[in-house]
Design a protein around this motif. Structure first.
Motif, PDB file in Angstrom:
ATOM      1  N   VAL A 163       0.858  -1.188   0.000  1.00 18.09           N
ATOM      2  CA  VAL A 163       0.000   0.000   0.000  1.00 18.09           C
ATOM      3  C   VAL A 163       0.890   1.233   0.000  1.00 18.09           C
ATOM      4  O   VAL A 163       1.703   1.416   0.910  1.00 18.09           O
ATOM      5  CB  VAL A 163      -0.934   0.042   1.226  1.00 18.09           C
ATOM      6  CG1 VAL A 163      -1.753   1.334   1.224  1.00 18.09           C
ATOM      7  CG2 VAL A 163      -1.860  -1.173   1.237  1.00 18.09           C
ATOM      8  N   THR A 164       0.753   2.087  -1.016  1.00 16.89           N
ATOM      9  CA  THR A 164       1.519   3.339  -1.068  1.00 16.89           C
ATOM     10  C   THR A 164       0.700   4.487  -0.479  1.00 16.89           C
ATOM     11  O   THR A 164      -0.513   4.381  -0.326  1.00 16.89           O
ATOM     12  CB  THR A 164       1.915   3.691  -2.505  1.00 16.89           C
ATOM     13  OG1 THR A 164       0.717   3.903  -3.275  1.00 16.89           O
ATOM     14  CG2 THR A 164       2.752   2.594  -3.141  1.00 16.89           C
ATOM     15  N   GLY A 165       1.395   5.586  -0.185  1.00 16.57           N
ATOM     16  CA  GLY A 165       0.702   6.708   0.440  1.00 16.57           C
ATOM     17  C   GLY A 165       0.045   6.275   1.731  1.00 16.57           C
ATOM     18  O   GLY A 165      -1.076   6.672   2.052  1.00 16.57           O
ATOM     19  N   ALA A 166       0.771   5.465   2.501  1.00 13.10           N
ATOM     20  CA  ALA A 166       0.163   4.737   3.617  1.00 13.10           C
ATOM     21  C   ALA A 166      -0.373   5.627   4.721  1.00 13.10           C
ATOM     22  O   ALA A 166      -1.312   5.247   5.429  1.00 13.10           O
ATOM     23  CB  ALA A 166       1.177   3.750   4.194  1.00 13.10           C
ATOM     24  N   ILE A 175      -5.040  -0.065   4.709  1.00  9.25           N
ATOM     25  CA  ILE A 175      -4.262  -0.939   5.587  1.00  9.25           C
ATOM     26  C   ILE A 175      -5.169  -1.592   6.628  1.00  9.25           C
ATOM     27  O   ILE A 175      -5.114  -2.807   6.861  1.00  9.25           O
ATOM     28  CB  ILE A 175      -3.141  -0.143   6.285  1.00  9.25           C
ATOM     29  CG1 ILE A 175      -2.087   0.291   5.272  1.00  9.25           C
ATOM     30  CG2 ILE A 175      -2.487  -0.966   7.401  1.00  9.25           C
ATOM     31  CD1 ILE A 175      -1.093   1.305   5.811  1.00  9.25           C
ATOM     32  N   ALA A 176      -6.013  -0.786   7.260  1.00  8.12           N
ATOM     33  CA  ALA A 176      -6.873  -1.293   8.324  1.00  8.12           C
ATOM     34  C   ALA A 176      -7.880  -2.313   7.804  1.00  8.12           C
ATOM     35  O   ALA A 176      -8.110  -3.359   8.440  1.00  8.12           O
ATOM     36  CB  ALA A 176      -7.597  -0.131   9.002  1.00  8.12           C
ATOM     37  N   ILE A 177      -8.487  -2.040   6.649  1.00  7.15           N
ATOM     38  CA  ILE A 177      -9.455  -2.986   6.082  1.00  7.15           C
ATOM     39  C   ILE A 177      -8.766  -4.283   5.678  1.00  7.15           C
ATOM     40  O   ILE A 177      -9.266  -5.389   5.955  1.00  7.15           O
ATOM     41  CB  ILE A 177     -10.192  -2.359   4.882  1.00  7.15           C
ATOM     42  CG1 ILE A 177     -11.129  -1.235   5.351  1.00  7.15           C
ATOM     43  CG2 ILE A 177     -10.994  -3.422   4.130  1.00  7.15           C
ATOM     44  CD1 ILE A 177     -11.808  -0.484   4.221  1.00  7.15           C
ATOM     45  N   ALA A 187       3.416  -1.447   4.182  1.00  5.88           N
ATOM     46  CA  ALA A 187       3.053  -0.032   4.055  1.00  5.88           C
ATOM     47  C   ALA A 187       4.256   0.749   3.552  1.00  5.88           C
ATOM     48  O   ALA A 187       5.354   0.639   4.107  1.00  5.88           O
ATOM     49  CB  ALA A 187       2.597   0.523   5.397  1.00  5.88           C
ATOM     50  N   PHE A 188       4.053   1.554   2.508  1.00  2.07           N
ATOM     51  CA  PHE A 188       5.106   2.414   1.968  1.00  2.07           C
ATOM     52  C   PHE A 188       4.763   3.867   2.264  1.00  2.07           C
ATOM     53  O   PHE A 188       3.666   4.331   1.961  1.00  2.07           O
ATOM     54  CB  PHE A 188       5.252   2.212   0.459  1.00  2.07           C
ATOM     55  CG  PHE A 188       5.892   0.902   0.092  1.00  2.07           C
ATOM     56  CD1 PHE A 188       7.273   0.777   0.049  1.00  2.07           C
ATOM     57  CD2 PHE A 188       5.115  -0.205  -0.202  1.00  2.07           C
ATOM     58  CE1 PHE A 188       7.868  -0.426  -0.281  1.00  2.07           C
ATOM     59  CE2 PHE A 188       5.704  -1.420  -0.538  1.00  2.07           C
ATOM     60  CZ  PHE A 188       7.086  -1.533  -0.575  1.00  2.07           C
ATOM     61  N   GLY A 326       1.806  18.353   1.985  1.00  2.00           N
ATOM     62  CA  GLY A 326       2.160  16.954   2.220  1.00  2.00           C
ATOM     63  C   GLY A 326       2.358  16.627   3.693  1.00  2.00           C
ATOM     64  O   GLY A 326       3.147  15.753   4.047  1.00  2.00           O
ATOM     65  N   LYS A 327       1.608  17.304   4.574  1.00  2.00           N
ATOM     66  CA  LYS A 327       1.793  17.135   6.016  1.00  2.00           C
ATOM     67  C   LYS A 327       0.574  16.531   6.699  1.00  2.00           C
ATOM     68  O   LYS A 327       0.321  16.779   7.878  1.00  2.00           O
ATOM     69  CB  LYS A 327       2.140  18.479   6.654  1.00  2.00           C
ATOM     70  CG  LYS A 327       3.476  19.052   6.180  1.00  2.00           C
ATOM     71  CD  LYS A 327       3.775  20.383   6.852  1.00  2.00           C
ATOM     72  CE  LYS A 327       5.129  20.932   6.381  1.00  2.00           C
ATOM     73  NZ  LYS A 327       5.442  22.248   6.997  1.00  2.00           N
ATOM     74  N   THR A 328      -0.186  15.722   5.977  1.00  2.00           N
ATOM     75  CA  THR A 328      -1.379  15.118   6.570  1.00  2.00           C
ATOM     76  C   THR A 328      -1.096  13.684   7.003  1.00  2.00           C
ATOM     77  O   THR A 328      -0.242  13.005   6.433  1.00  2.00           O
ATOM     78  CB  THR A 328      -2.541  15.119   5.565  1.00  2.00           C
ATOM     79  OG1 THR A 328      -2.144  14.419   4.372  1.00  2.00           O
ATOM     80  CG2 THR A 328      -2.938  16.534   5.210  1.00  2.00           C
ATOM     81  N   VAL A 329      -1.841  13.238   7.993  1.00  2.00           N
ATOM     82  CA  VAL A 329      -1.752  11.858   8.481  1.00  2.00           C
ATOM     83  C   VAL A 329      -3.164  11.369   8.760  1.00  2.00           C
ATOM     84  O   VAL A 329      -3.870  11.943   9.598  1.00  2.00           O
ATOM     85  CB  VAL A 329      -0.902  11.755   9.764  1.00  2.00           C
ATOM     86  CG1 VAL A 329      -0.902  10.310  10.279  1.00  2.00           C
ATOM     87  CG2 VAL A 329       0.528  12.216   9.514  1.00  2.00           C
ATOM     88  N   GLY A 330      -3.595  10.331   8.050  1.00  2.00           N
ATOM     89  CA  GLY A 330      -4.896   9.738   8.313  1.00  2.00           C
ATOM     90  C   GLY A 330      -6.059  10.586   7.819  1.00  2.00           C
ATOM     91  O   GLY A 330      -5.940  11.366   6.886  1.00  2.00           O
TER      92      GLY A 330
END
Length: 338
Positions: A163-166, A175-177, A187-188, A326-330
């Motif tokens: 999975v890219t853009g993890a 990833i979770a699903i 995870a990449f 490019g500073k987001t998470v989730g």
């Protein structure tokens, strides 16, 4: 609520305006229902979510939004105020993903939206409106990606799924699903500081995204993963395909790195690798309802609240800028109703 009363109702919305010098300004403003398009279905929005497409709209990307001032928000979950088509009852909980919402139709980052009735689906009883927006378009895209791999015959015993853009919205929910369905996930990510977070989501292993591109210009590489979900495009997608095992598949749903795809057809004709496109915007409503039922049942994640950070409507300008940087998470869930 009568039509006359509704048309006089005011509400808060994020409004993006183009300035005289070609810049784009984001602010929270008061609007009226009479400012909205005259569609059948009027919805009071409780929650929305932030997606990369919203950030592009909010930064003035004319490929996404042609006309300004504009309210972004490609996701919305709320309660029906009125429906001239008779499809939905007043007070019914509904969710809206895709179509033109948040593109050139005022979107879910406003407390009211007016849309065609066939853009909405009933919110499943097993999900709250907030939970629906923790998934949002990102989660819907992740679920569609996993389902398409399944339709191509993917199963956990085949081997690892890359999975890219993890750390992004689609990547993290993918990833979770996948983990919930029994898959081992690689995870990449370009954010090594998020490795522990990605393992908590369900990744068996975390690698730096640039290792995908170590293959360079070779037309094909070693078979490293059984299947893959790509959310970024460009060389990452090309090199995922080059290193996918024979008979495997790679889904494509994003272009944050690049919309270009430069590679040979060798992986397709020597290993029968498949490239699968994912559309979460214009898919038929019946298909959208079907995948959403899976999101509410076998794909429903435990501890769902932990997958999304709740923010206010007033915080959205700052958070949309984070997407561009490019500073987001989730996932980011917007409490629109306040």
């Amino acid at each position: 609520m009568s039509n006359n009363t509704a048309s006089n109702t005011t509400f808060k919305a994020l409004v993006v305006e183009e300035t005289s010098d070609g810049e784009f300004k984001k602010s929270i403003k008061e609007r009226s229902v009479s400012d909205l398009p005259d569609n059948d279905l009027l919805i009071k929005v409780h929650y929305s979510s932030l997606n990369y497409k919203d950030a592009m709209s909010a930064s003035g990307n004319k490929r996404i939004t042609k006309h300004y001032p504009h309210t972004p928000g490609i996701d919305a979950a709320g309660v029906v105020v009125s429906d001239k088509s008779g499809t939905f009852a007043e007070g019914q909980k509904v969710v809206v993903f895709g179509y033109d919402l948040g593109m050139d139709t005022p979107g879910g980052l406003g407390q009211m939206i007016s849309i065609p009735a066939d853009w909405a689906i009933e919110c499943p009883e097993s999900l709250t409106l907030k939970e629906a927006m923790i998934y949002g378009t990102g989660g819907l895209t992740a679920a569609l990606s996993v389902q398409k791999l399944e339709k191509m015959g993917a199963k956990p015993s085949d081997g690892e799924v890359a999975v890219t853009g993890a750390t992004g919205g689609v990547g993290s929910i993918s990833i979770a699903i996948l983990k919930q369905l029994g898959y081992d996930v690689i995870a990449f990510s370009g954010k090594p500081e998020q490795s522990e977070h990605l393992k908590e989501l369900g990744a068996s292993e975390v690698r730096h995204r640039d290792t995908i591109n170590e293959i360079g210009s070779k037309p094909i590489g070693r078979e490293l993963w059984a299947n893959a979900i790509d959310t970024v495009g460009g060389d990452y997608l090309a090199n995922l395909l080059k290193q996918t095992k024979a008979g495997g598949a790679v889904t494509s749903c994003g272009l944050a790195a690049s919309p270009e795809l430069s590679m040979t057809v060798i992986p397709f004709i020597t290993r029968a690798v498949s490239l699968l496109g994912i559309d979460s915007v214009y898919i038929p409503l019946t298909d959208k309802k079907a995948i959403w039922e899976r999101v509410a049942t076998d794909m429903k994640l435990p501890n769902l609240e932990s997958y999304g950070e709740e923010i206010t409507l007033e915080q959205t300008p700052e958070y949309l800028d984070r997407f561009i940087a490019g500073k987001t998470v989730g996932r980011y869930v917007v409490n629109v109703k306040g």
